[in-house]
Write a protein that holds these residues in place. Structure first.
Motif, mmCIF file in Angstrom:
data_model
loop_
_atom_site.group_PDB
_atom_site.id
_atom_site.type_symbol
_atom_site.label_atom_id
_atom_site.label_comp_id
_atom_site.label_asym_id
_atom_site.label_seq_id
_atom_site.Cartn_x
_atom_site.Cartn_y
_atom_site.Cartn_z
ATOM 1 N N MET A 170 126.287 59.562 -85.809
ATOM 2 C CA MET A 170 126.276 59.691 -87.271
ATOM 3 C C MET A 170 125.600 58.449 -87.853
ATOM 4 S SD MET A 170 129.611 60.636 -89.545
ATOM 5 C CE MET A 170 129.505 61.288 -91.202
ATOM 6 N N VAL A 171 124.403 58.619 -88.398
ATOM 7 C CA VAL A 171 123.584 57.495 -88.856
ATOM 8 C C VAL A 171 123.655 57.381 -90.375
ATOM 9 C CG1 VAL A 171 121.297 56.442 -88.821
ATOM 10 C CG2 VAL A 171 122.023 57.898 -86.910
ATOM 11 N N THR A 172 123.931 56.190 -90.856
ATOM 12 C CA THR A 172 123.898 55.906 -92.286
ATOM 13 C C THR A 172 122.889 54.799 -92.551
ATOM 14 O OG1 THR A 172 125.724 54.307 -92.117
ATOM 15 C CG2 THR A 172 126.299 56.584 -92.670
ATOM 16 N N GLY A 173 122.286 54.832 -93.725
ATOM 17 C CA GLY A 173 121.356 53.785 -94.113
ATOM 18 C C GLY A 173 119.933 54.059 -93.666
ATOM 19 N N VAL A 174 118.989 53.513 -94.421
ATOM 20 C CA VAL A 174 117.593 53.583 -94.009
ATOM 21 C C VAL A 174 117.431 52.732 -92.751
ATOM 22 C CG1 VAL A 174 116.912 51.616 -95.453
ATOM 23 C CG2 VAL A 174 115.207 53.335 -94.827
ATOM 24 N N VAL A 175 116.628 53.190 -91.804
ATOM 25 C CA VAL A 175 116.489 52.461 -90.536
ATOM 26 C C VAL A 175 115.627 51.219 -90.759
ATOM 27 C CG1 VAL A 175 115.749 52.576 -88.141
ATOM 28 C CG2 VAL A 175 116.676 54.617 -89.257
ATOM 29 N N THR A 176 116.207 50.058 -90.520
ATOM 30 C CA THR A 176 115.458 48.802 -90.614
ATOM 31 C C THR A 176 114.826 48.480 -89.269
ATOM 32 O OG1 THR A 176 117.400 47.477 -90.032
ATOM 33 C CG2 THR A 176 117.045 47.928 -92.372
ATOM 34 N N ARG A 177 113.807 47.658 -89.289
ATOM 35 C CA ARG A 177 113.124 47.298 -88.029
ATOM 36 C C ARG A 177 114.054 46.512 -87.101
ATOM 37 N NH1 ARG A 177 108.298 49.249 -88.250
ATOM 38 N NH2 ARG A 177 107.210 49.427 -90.253
ATOM 39 N N ASN A 178 114.994 45.762 -87.678
ATOM 40 C CA ASN A 178 115.939 45.016 -86.851
ATOM 41 C C ASN A 178 116.902 45.928 -86.100
ATOM 42 O OD1 ASN A 178 114.909 42.519 -87.473
ATOM 43 N ND2 ASN A 178 116.394 42.078 -89.089
ATOM 44 N N LEU A 179 117.141 47.142 -86.641
ATOM 45 C CA LEU A 179 118.101 48.048 -86.021
ATOM 46 C C LEU A 179 117.445 49.284 -85.405
ATOM 47 C CD1 LEU A 179 120.937 47.668 -88.616
ATOM 48 C CD2 LEU A 179 121.150 47.233 -86.178
ATOM 49 N N GLU A 180 116.133 49.344 -85.420
ATOM 50 C CA GLU A 180 115.422 50.464 -84.814
ATOM 51 C C GLU A 180 115.753 50.585 -83.323
ATOM 52 O OE1 GLU A 180 110.841 52.083 -84.080
ATOM 53 O OE2 GLU A 180 111.196 50.119 -85.025
ATOM 54 N N GLN A 181 115.725 49.467 -82.632
ATOM 55 C CA GLN A 181 116.025 49.484 -81.198
ATOM 56 C C GLN A 181 117.477 49.874 -80.933
ATOM 57 O OE1 GLN A 181 115.248 45.805 -79.164
ATOM 58 N NE2 GLN A 181 115.772 46.627 -77.148
ATOM 59 N N ALA A 182 118.390 49.402 -81.770
ATOM 60 C CA ALA A 182 119.803 49.741 -81.605
ATOM 61 C C ALA A 182 120.022 51.240 -81.768
ATOM 62 C CB ALA A 182 120.650 48.974 -82.610
ATOM 63 N N LEU A 183 119.324 51.856 -82.737
ATOM 64 C CA LEU A 183 119.430 53.296 -82.942
ATOM 65 C C LEU A 183 118.886 54.048 -81.739
ATOM 66 C CD1 LEU A 183 119.917 55.851 -84.560
ATOM 67 C CD2 LEU A 183 117.781 55.426 -85.792
ATOM 68 N N ARG A 184 117.752 53.631 -81.251
ATOM 69 C CA ARG A 184 117.139 54.300 -80.104
ATOM 70 C C ARG A 184 118.012 54.163 -78.842
ATOM 71 N NH1 ARG A 184 111.924 55.429 -80.455
ATOM 72 N NH2 ARG A 184 111.583 53.631 -81.844
ATOM 73 N N MET A 185 118.537 52.969 -78.624
ATOM 74 C CA MET A 185 119.370 52.726 -77.441
ATOM 75 C C MET A 185 120.695 53.483 -77.523
ATOM 76 S SD MET A 185 118.680 48.657 -76.790
ATOM 77 C CE MET A 185 119.802 48.575 -75.404
ATOM 78 N N SER A 186 121.255 53.573 -78.733
ATOM 79 C CA SER A 186 122.513 54.318 -78.920
ATOM 80 C C SER A 186 122.304 55.786 -78.587
ATOM 81 C CB SER A 186 123.024 54.167 -80.352
ATOM 82 O OG SER A 186 123.374 52.833 -80.629
ATOM 83 N N TYR A 187 121.189 56.328 -79.047
ATOM 84 C CA TYR A 187 120.890 57.742 -78.774
ATOM 85 C C TYR A 187 120.684 57.975 -77.277
ATOM 86 C CZ TYR A 187 118.410 62.191 -78.756
ATOM 87 O OH TYR A 187 118.019 63.481 -78.488
#
Length: 241
Positions: A157-174
């Motif tokens: 469940m993703v909230t917020g616009v994806v920032t460049r600092n958290l792009e990798q965290a989102l990809r790794m979580s998925y």
């Protein structure tokens, strides 16, 4: 807060049936017929480009993934457009939400596990998400469990616009989630990605980084809309298993 305490002391149980219809002041789906001479003005008034002029009979379309429900297009339409009190969730109905609640028990045979990732939000969606667990909305009655690790989750469940600092965290979580897996973009930032415009620090909507299965519009969405989306996710997950 005092009203909740009063309900708890007076009725013992404050849980309410989930409704996809808000109060009279709630800004939901946009309805009405926009005059041709005002459509361009309505489109220009939209800060995120959600209101678009079309060539069909209606003459306009609203991208609810981007929409902030700010009411600026309605103001420009001078009474010909209105916000209804219905959630902008065209695929999910109250009946479907009730049926899908049974799917969690009958088809999954266990709880639905959710991992929340804040990819760069203002925390408005996160506050509303926290309200899902209070005595009013009572998320746990549906068998939905929030996990601390994506390795144990069915849905991200993703909230917020994806920032460049958290792009990798989102990809790794998925990538850490087991199959079958789902992604829900919750709120206008994660779903549409236009809230803060273009910036060196922003990637955009969640679907620019990972595949998204469910979009929950709103800025922020109501807890009831989030719960309806989670129940629909359980149904989708059951079909993929």
């Amino acid at each position: 807060m005092f009203k909740v305490i009063e309900r708890l002391l007076g009725d013992k149980i404050a849980t309410e049936k989930i409704s996809l219809t808000g109060s009279e002041r709630f800004r939901g789906k946009i309805t009405g017929s926009c005059p041709e001479n005002l459509r361009e003005e309505c489109a220009k008034a939209c800060p995120v480009g959600a209101f678009q002029v079309t060539a069909d009979a209606q003459g306009y379309a609203v991208d609810y993934k981007k929409c902030l429900f700010c009411g600026k297009c309605v103001e420009k339409a001078m009474g010909s457009l209105q916000h209804s009190s219905d959630e902008a969730l065209p695929v999910i109905t109250e009946d479907a939400a009730e049926v899908t609640a049974e799917v969690i028990k009958q088809k999954l045979g266990r709880s639905l596990h959710v991992r929340h990732l804040d990819a760069g939000s203002c925390n408005a969606c996160d506050f509303e998400m926290g309200a899902m667990s209070n005595p009013i909305y009572d998320l746990h009655r549906y068998g939905v469990h929030v996990d601390a690790s994506p390795r144990h989750a069915d849905l991200l469940m993703v909230t917020g616009v994806v920032t460049r600092n958290l792009e990798q965290a989102l990809r790794m979580s998925y990538e850490a989630m087991p199959e079958p897996r789902l992604v829900m973009a919750c709120g206008a930032c994660a779903a549409g990605g236009e809230t803060y415009g273009a910036s060196y620090a922003i990637v955009g909507a969640a679907d620019k980084v990972v595949p998204v299965d469910i979009y929950i519009p709103g800025c922020p969405p109501r807890p009831s809309a989030m719960i309806a989306g989670l129940l629909a996710a359980a149904d989708m997950l059951a079909e993929r298993m």
